[in-house]
Design a protein around this motif. Sequence first.
Motif, PDB file in Angstrom:
ATOM      1  N   UNK A  31      -4.181 -28.462 -66.318  1.00  0.00           N
ATOM      2  CA  UNK A  31      -3.536 -28.163 -65.034  1.00  0.00           C
ATOM      3  C   UNK A  31      -4.575 -27.748 -63.995  1.00  0.00           C
ATOM      4  N   UNK A  34      -6.322 -30.826 -62.813  1.00  0.00           N
ATOM      5  CA  UNK A  34      -5.422 -31.632 -61.983  1.00  0.00           C
ATOM      6  C   UNK A  34      -5.300 -31.042 -60.588  1.00  0.00           C
ATOM      7  N   UNK A  35      -5.147 -29.720 -60.519  1.00  0.00           N
ATOM      8  CA  UNK A  35      -5.014 -29.058 -59.222  1.00  0.00           C
ATOM      9  C   UNK A  35      -6.288 -29.232 -58.385  1.00  0.00           C
ATOM     10  N   UNK A  38      -6.422 -33.029 -57.226  1.00  0.00           N
ATOM     11  CA  UNK A  38      -5.390 -33.538 -56.316  1.00  0.00           C
ATOM     12  C   UNK A  38      -5.278 -32.700 -55.054  1.00  0.00           C
TER      13      UNK A  38
ATOM     14  N   UNK B  73      -6.383 -27.988 -74.782  1.00  0.00           N
ATOM     15  CA  UNK B  73      -6.740 -28.040 -73.359  1.00  0.00           C
ATOM     16  C   UNK B  73      -5.578 -28.482 -72.472  1.00  0.00           C
ATOM     17  N   UNK B  74      -4.415 -28.729 -73.089  1.00  0.00           N
ATOM     18  CA  UNK B  74      -3.224 -29.059 -72.289  1.00  0.00           C
ATOM     19  C   UNK B  74      -3.157 -30.500 -71.828  1.00  0.00           C
ATOM     20  N   UNK B 101       3.161 -26.845 -68.950  1.00  0.00           N
ATOM     21  CA  UNK B 101       2.969 -26.849 -67.490  1.00  0.00           C
ATOM     22  C   UNK B 101       4.320 -27.023 -66.826  1.00  0.00           C
ATOM     23  N   UNK B 104       4.918 -29.137 -61.116  1.00  0.00           N
ATOM     24  CA  UNK B 104       3.824 -28.933 -60.171  1.00  0.00           C
ATOM     25  C   UNK B 104       3.848 -30.071 -59.162  1.00  0.00           C
ATOM     26  N   UNK B 106       2.210 -32.241 -56.367  1.00  0.00           N
ATOM     27  CA  UNK B 106       0.855 -32.574 -55.945  1.00  0.00           C
ATOM     28  C   UNK B 106       0.947 -33.762 -55.005  1.00  0.00           C
TER      29      UNK B 106
END
Lengths: 97, 128
Positions: A31, A34-35, A38, B73-74, B101, B104, B106
């Motif tokens: 995450x 990704x944040x 993006x 690590x997801x 998660x 989210x 984006x």
Amino acid sequence: MAEDVFKALADPTRRRILDELVERDGQTLFEICTRLVTKHGLGLSRQAISQHLAVLESAGLVLSRRQGRYKFHDLNTEPLERITTRWLRPDAAESAP
Amino acid sequence: MKIHLSSVFVDDQDKALRFYTDVLGFVKKHDVPLGEDRWLTVASPEDPDGTELLLEPSGHPAVKPYKTALVQDGIPATSFAVDDVHAEFNRLRELGVHFTQEPLEMGPVTTAVLDDTCGNLIQIVHSK
């Protein structure tokens, strides 16, 4: 310890990581990556971001916790409070330079 | 050329079939006995003749460390499209699904990441 905090905060990518953790605690490495890519256009490798997280962890600004098979990262602002009180209340100053 | 089949490595095919059909909502497509394991695929009820997902046994010694490292690590094993990530997140959470998660946003996409109970993380996504 205070030295580590200043070093950790000196890097713009690490400040971005903290910005994102303010928005939500308990993020996986995925995450965070990704944040950064993006929302901030920071296309760093996972390894590079892991290393930034390690610096933040050693300064106590990020705490990682394992929960079963997962690993999550939380923000810890306590070292920042020590820094502000160092100058706001000089009589409670740290002994470190 | 188009994508005909994709696969996820699952710890237990029976358990995986239940999760992917009863919980996620896919339908069983092929179930062919092959010795100890099965050629077991599911498809979307919205596109039953579309891409199949193979629920592949994870017996190979390389698979477990691979899955363990990704989950820690997801990192999702694969990604499924839904109409509304928030609605799907609420529906699945009611069913006891664990998310690593939460939704989210984006820019043009919204994502969330869930545990498939068979050793993988799965991303769900919708685009505006």
